[in-house]
Motif scaffolding. Structure first.
Motif, PDB file in Angstrom:
ATOM      1  N   LEU A 151       0.847  -1.189   0.000  1.00  0.00           N
ATOM      2  CA  LEU A 151       0.000   0.000   0.000  1.00  0.00           C
ATOM      3  C   LEU A 151       0.881   1.237   0.000  1.00  0.00           C
ATOM      4  CD1 LEU A 151      -2.961   1.050   0.216  1.00  0.00           C
ATOM      5  CD2 LEU A 151      -2.559   1.270   2.675  1.00  0.00           C
ATOM      6  N   TRP A 152       0.628   2.122  -0.948  1.00  0.00           N
ATOM      7  CA  TRP A 152       1.384   3.358  -1.072  1.00  0.00           C
ATOM      8  C   TRP A 152       0.458   4.535  -0.775  1.00  0.00           C
ATOM      9  CZ3 TRP A 152       6.611   3.144  -2.311  1.00  0.00           C
ATOM     10  CH2 TRP A 152       7.073   1.904  -2.770  1.00  0.00           C
ATOM     11  N   ILE A 153       1.009   5.534  -0.101  1.00  0.00           N
ATOM     12  CA  ILE A 153       0.236   6.709   0.286  1.00  0.00           C
ATOM     13  C   ILE A 153       0.979   7.960  -0.179  1.00  0.00           C
ATOM     14  CG2 ILE A 153      -0.734   8.027   2.204  1.00  0.00           C
ATOM     15  CD1 ILE A 153      -0.738   5.396   3.814  1.00  0.00           C
ATOM     16  N   GLY A 154       0.275   8.819  -0.892  1.00  0.00           N
ATOM     17  CA  GLY A 154       0.850  10.087  -1.328  1.00  0.00           C
ATOM     18  C   GLY A 154       0.317  11.217  -0.468  1.00  0.00           C
ATOM     19  N   THR A 155       1.212  12.089  -0.013  1.00  0.00           N
ATOM     20  CA  THR A 155       0.819  13.169   0.890  1.00  0.00           C
ATOM     21  C   THR A 155       0.910  14.532   0.209  1.00  0.00           C
ATOM     22  OG1 THR A 155       3.007  13.715   1.816  1.00  0.00           O
ATOM     23  CG2 THR A 155       1.856  11.814   2.741  1.00  0.00           C
ATOM     24  N   GLY A 156       0.283  15.503   0.859  1.00  0.00           N
ATOM     25  CA  GLY A 156       0.337  16.869   0.372  1.00  0.00           C
ATOM     26  C   GLY A 156       1.675  17.532   0.557  1.00  0.00           C
ATOM     27  N   TRP A 157       2.580  16.850   1.258  1.00  0.00           N
ATOM     28  CA  TRP A 157       3.944  17.364   1.444  1.00  0.00           C
ATOM     29  C   TRP A 157       4.903  16.777   0.417  1.00  0.00           C
ATOM     30  CZ3 TRP A 157       5.344  21.001   5.180  1.00  0.00           C
ATOM     31  CH2 TRP A 157       4.322  21.349   6.063  1.00  0.00           C
ATOM     32  N   GLY A 158       4.365  15.995  -0.521  1.00  0.00           N
ATOM     33  CA  GLY A 158       5.208  15.455  -1.572  1.00  0.00           C
ATOM     34  C   GLY A 158       5.994  14.233  -1.162  1.00  0.00           C
ATOM     35  N   VAL A 159       5.655  13.618  -0.023  1.00  0.00           N
ATOM     36  CA  VAL A 159       6.374  12.447   0.459  1.00  0.00           C
ATOM     37  C   VAL A 159       5.547  11.193   0.179  1.00  0.00           C
ATOM     38  CG1 VAL A 159       7.347  11.271   2.469  1.00  0.00           C
ATOM     39  CG2 VAL A 159       7.588  13.750   2.239  1.00  0.00           C
ATOM     40  N   LEU A 160       6.217  10.169  -0.306  1.00  0.00           N
ATOM     41  CA  LEU A 160       5.581   8.897  -0.588  1.00  0.00           C
ATOM     42  C   LEU A 160       5.822   7.945   0.576  1.00  0.00           C
ATOM     43  CD1 LEU A 160       4.077   7.397  -2.922  1.00  0.00           C
ATOM     44  CD2 LEU A 160       6.320   6.527  -3.605  1.00  0.00           C
ATOM     45  N   GLU A 161       4.763   7.291   1.045  1.00  0.00           N
ATOM     46  CA  GLU A 161       4.858   6.357   2.161  1.00  0.00           C
ATOM     47  C   GLU A 161       4.528   4.947   1.680  1.00  0.00           C
ATOM     48  OE1 GLU A 161       5.781   7.133   5.185  1.00  0.00           O
ATOM     49  OE2 GLU A 161       5.639   9.317   5.167  1.00  0.00           O
ATOM     50  N   LEU A 162       5.318   3.957   2.134  1.00  0.00           N
ATOM     51  CA  LEU A 162       5.069   2.555   1.863  1.00  0.00           C
ATOM     52  C   LEU A 162       4.633   1.879   3.154  1.00  0.00           C
ATOM     53  CD1 LEU A 162       5.184  -0.080   0.210  1.00  0.00           C
ATOM     54  CD2 LEU A 162       7.632  -0.187   0.749  1.00  0.00           C
ATOM     55  N   VAL A 163       3.484   1.197   3.100  1.00  0.00           N
ATOM     56  CA  VAL A 163       2.941   0.541   4.284  1.00  0.00           C
ATOM     57  C   VAL A 163       3.176  -0.960   4.200  1.00  0.00           C
ATOM     58  CG1 VAL A 163       0.903   0.194   5.716  1.00  0.00           C
ATOM     59  CG2 VAL A 163       1.138   2.302   4.381  1.00  0.00           C
ATOM     60  N   ASP A 164       3.893  -1.511   5.188  1.00  0.00           N
ATOM     61  CA  ASP A 164       4.047  -2.960   5.326  1.00  0.00           C
ATOM     62  C   ASP A 164       3.015  -3.417   6.348  1.00  0.00           C
ATOM     63  OD1 ASP A 164       4.751  -5.595   6.028  1.00  0.00           O
ATOM     64  OD2 ASP A 164       6.848  -5.233   5.495  1.00  0.00           O
ATOM     65  N   ARG A 165       1.887  -3.939   5.848  1.00  0.00           N
ATOM     66  CA  ARG A 165       0.777  -4.259   6.748  1.00  0.00           C
ATOM     67  C   ARG A 165       1.042  -5.495   7.592  1.00  0.00           C
ATOM     68  NH1 ARG A 165      -3.415  -3.739   1.975  1.00  0.00           N
ATOM     69  NH2 ARG A 165      -1.543  -4.478   0.968  1.00  0.00           N
ATOM     70  N   LYS A 166       1.945  -6.370   7.140  1.00  0.00           N
ATOM     71  CA  LYS A 166       2.273  -7.549   7.929  1.00  0.00           C
ATOM     72  C   LYS A 166       3.107  -7.176   9.162  1.00  0.00           C
ATOM     73  CE  LYS A 166       2.173 -10.761   4.014  1.00  0.00           C
ATOM     74  NZ  LYS A 166       2.971 -11.719   3.204  1.00  0.00           N
ATOM     75  N   LYS A 167       4.053  -6.261   8.966  1.00  0.00           N
ATOM     76  CA  LYS A 167       4.917  -5.850  10.073  1.00  0.00           C
ATOM     77  C   LYS A 167       4.369  -4.642  10.825  1.00  0.00           C
ATOM     78  CE  LYS A 167       9.145  -7.410   7.744  1.00  0.00           C
ATOM     79  NZ  LYS A 167      10.467  -6.987   7.212  1.00  0.00           N
ATOM     80  N   GLY A 168       3.404  -3.965  10.211  1.00  0.00           N
ATOM     81  CA  GLY A 168       2.871  -2.772  10.838  1.00  0.00           C
ATOM     82  C   GLY A 168       3.837  -1.608  10.822  1.00  0.00           C
ATOM     83  N   THR A 169       4.666  -1.540   9.770  1.00  0.00           N
ATOM     84  CA  THR A 169       5.675  -0.488   9.675  1.00  0.00           C
ATOM     85  C   THR A 169       5.437   0.392   8.452  1.00  0.00           C
ATOM     86  OG1 THR A 169       7.170  -1.937   8.423  1.00  0.00           O
ATOM     87  CG2 THR A 169       7.400  -1.904  10.839  1.00  0.00           C
ATOM     88  N   PHE A 170       6.044   1.583   8.493  1.00  0.00           N
ATOM     89  CA  PHE A 170       5.948   2.542   7.400  1.00  0.00           C
ATOM     90  C   PHE A 170       7.353   2.924   6.946  1.00  0.00           C
ATOM     91  CE2 PHE A 170       2.033   2.861   9.660  1.00  0.00           C
ATOM     92  CZ  PHE A 170       1.070   3.193   8.740  1.00  0.00           C
ATOM     93  N   THR A 171       7.499   3.066   5.654  1.00  0.00           N
ATOM     94  CA  THR A 171       8.764   3.536   5.093  1.00  0.00           C
ATOM     95  C   THR A 171       8.490   4.796   4.301  1.00  0.00           C
ATOM     96  OG1 THR A 171       9.608   1.276   4.905  1.00  0.00           O
ATOM     97  CG2 THR A 171      10.712   2.982   3.609  1.00  0.00           C
ATOM     98  N   HIS A 172       9.171   5.883   4.662  1.00  0.00           N
ATOM     99  CA  HIS A 172       8.973   7.106   3.891  1.00  0.00           C
ATOM    100  C   HIS A 172      10.160   7.294   2.950  1.00  0.00           C
ATOM    101  CE1 HIS A 172      10.956   8.196   7.691  1.00  0.00           C
ATOM    102  NE2 HIS A 172      11.547   9.167   7.042  1.00  0.00           N
ATOM    103  N   PHE A 173       9.837   7.628   1.725  1.00  0.00           N
ATOM    104  CA  PHE A 173      10.846   7.721   0.686  1.00  0.00           C
ATOM    105  C   PHE A 173      11.461   9.116   0.677  1.00  0.00           C
ATOM    106  CE2 PHE A 173       9.355   3.698  -0.226  1.00  0.00           C
ATOM    107  CZ  PHE A 173      10.035   3.109  -1.293  1.00  0.00           C
TER     108      PHE A 173
END
Length: 364
Positions: A170-192
């Protein structure tokens, strides 16, 4: 240019500004407007409006986002009063709203985006207070704090886009121009971001995200052009306007710095909406861009949704959907349009103009 159909106030649309479009499993098209919810059966429009004091109506007049879940419920994101959930089984509304000092309620009542992932979780993006998710496992709402956004408790964090790729990420795009990757199995987020916590994608805000057949992310940005991101290597190919290609019918890059929307078709071709550059057609197989503008029949070169300019003005950002029949529906500031993209053919030498506008009539 293709034959176009359009529906306006004359045909029963409750308001001319369309913010969101969705299709349910029965084939009905739903349209969220600045003044009510509309359901279209191909012939007639039924309008659902907010009635103060009546809980079995939509919670607000302004509808910003729509999502049909796997249980055939329609989730309705509003500007002021959170979310209304419409059951297509019994035609009843239930509501989710922000409650002060209650962390189990929505983080904010201004709901930008709603998205159901493949696991049945409902992701909710707000305009000012970040991210929420309703877990299918617990049926509870959780407020999610995104890392690395440089703000306390996600204040003023805008969620603009969701996408689930072919690998289930799952990828999330924000109004700050940052892309987030959601690892739903681990419950973690990675910001690019880079080592200085700046987005690796050059732009102010993420307007659009989709995936190509190679698993790359195609990203449209405000003031950042058209981008292709390899999620594994984090390498970004950035396409920005080239001065030497200004005014040409085709080229090797996007023709405007702000890309509002990108729509992929089955042939690895991407239709790009821009602010001032009309519509761009990018062929990922050849690397070529073809430009469509007012000289080709578009009524406006400001395109908030892919293949804009088909009405008399501009489309609202994000208000587009593909129906099961293959037609593309686009909401706008005057009405909404639909057409089949398979009918589009470019003509590099002789400008073509829209010769036929088809409108539905309530007397049909």
């Amino acid at each position: 240019m293709p034959k176009l159909g359009s529906i306006s106030l004359d045909d029963g649309l409750s308001q001319s500004t369309v913010y969101a479009i969705e299709q349910d499993k029965f084939g009905f098209m739903w349209f969220g407007t600045q003044d009510g919810l509309n359901r279209y059966d191909g012939y007639n429009i039924e309008v659902f409006k907010h009635t103060p004091g009546d809980t079995n109506t939509v919670a607000d007049i302004t509808i910003l986002s729509l999502c049909c879940d796997s249980d055939s419920n329609l989730w309705i994101g509003t500007m002021r009063n959170g979310i209304s959930i419409y059951s297509t089984d019994d035609s009843k509304f239930t509501h989710l709203q922000h409650i002060p000092d209650d962390s189990t309620s929505l983080s904010d009542n201004f709901v930008n985006r709603i998205y159901e992932d493949k696991l049945g979780n409902i992701w909710i993006g707000t305009f000012n207070k970040g991210l929420n998710v309703i877990s299918t496992a617990t049926n509870k709402l959780y407020r999610i704090k995104l890392p690395g956004q440089g703000m306390k408790d996600n204040d003023h964090l805008e969620i603009w886009k969701f996408i689930e790729d072919n690998d289930g990420n799952l990828w999330i795009g924000t109004g700050w121009g940052v892309l987030e990757l959601v690892d739903r199995k681990k419950g973690t987020f990675t910001h690019f971001t880079d080592s200085n916590n700046r987005s690796i994608i050059p732009g102010i805000a993420i307007n659009s995200i989709c995936e190509d057949i190679k698993g790359n992310l195609i990203i449209g940005l405000m003031d950042g052009g058209f981008n292709i991101l390899n999620p594994d290597t984090r390498e970004v190919v950035n396409f920005m306007p080239k001065p030497e290609e200004h005014g040409l019918a085709e080229g090797t890059s996007v023709n405007n710095t702000t890309v509002t929307s990108v729509y992929p078709d089955s042939n690895n071709i991407f239709w790009i909406g821009t602010v001032g550059g009309g519509s761009n057609r990018y062929d990922a197989n050849t690397g070529k861009f073809i430009y469509f503008s007012t000289r080709d029949g578009l009524a406006n070169d400001i395109i908030y949704s892919v293949l804009d300019g088909l009405q008399g003005n501009e489309f609202t950002q994000g208000a587009y959907a593909k129906s099961k029949s293959g037609k593309l529906y686009f909401g706008g500031l005057d009405e909404f349009n639909y057409f089949n993209p398979a009918t589009i053919k470019s003509n590099k030498f002789v400008p073509q103009y829209i010769s036929e506008i088809l409108k539905f009539s309530m007397n049909r």
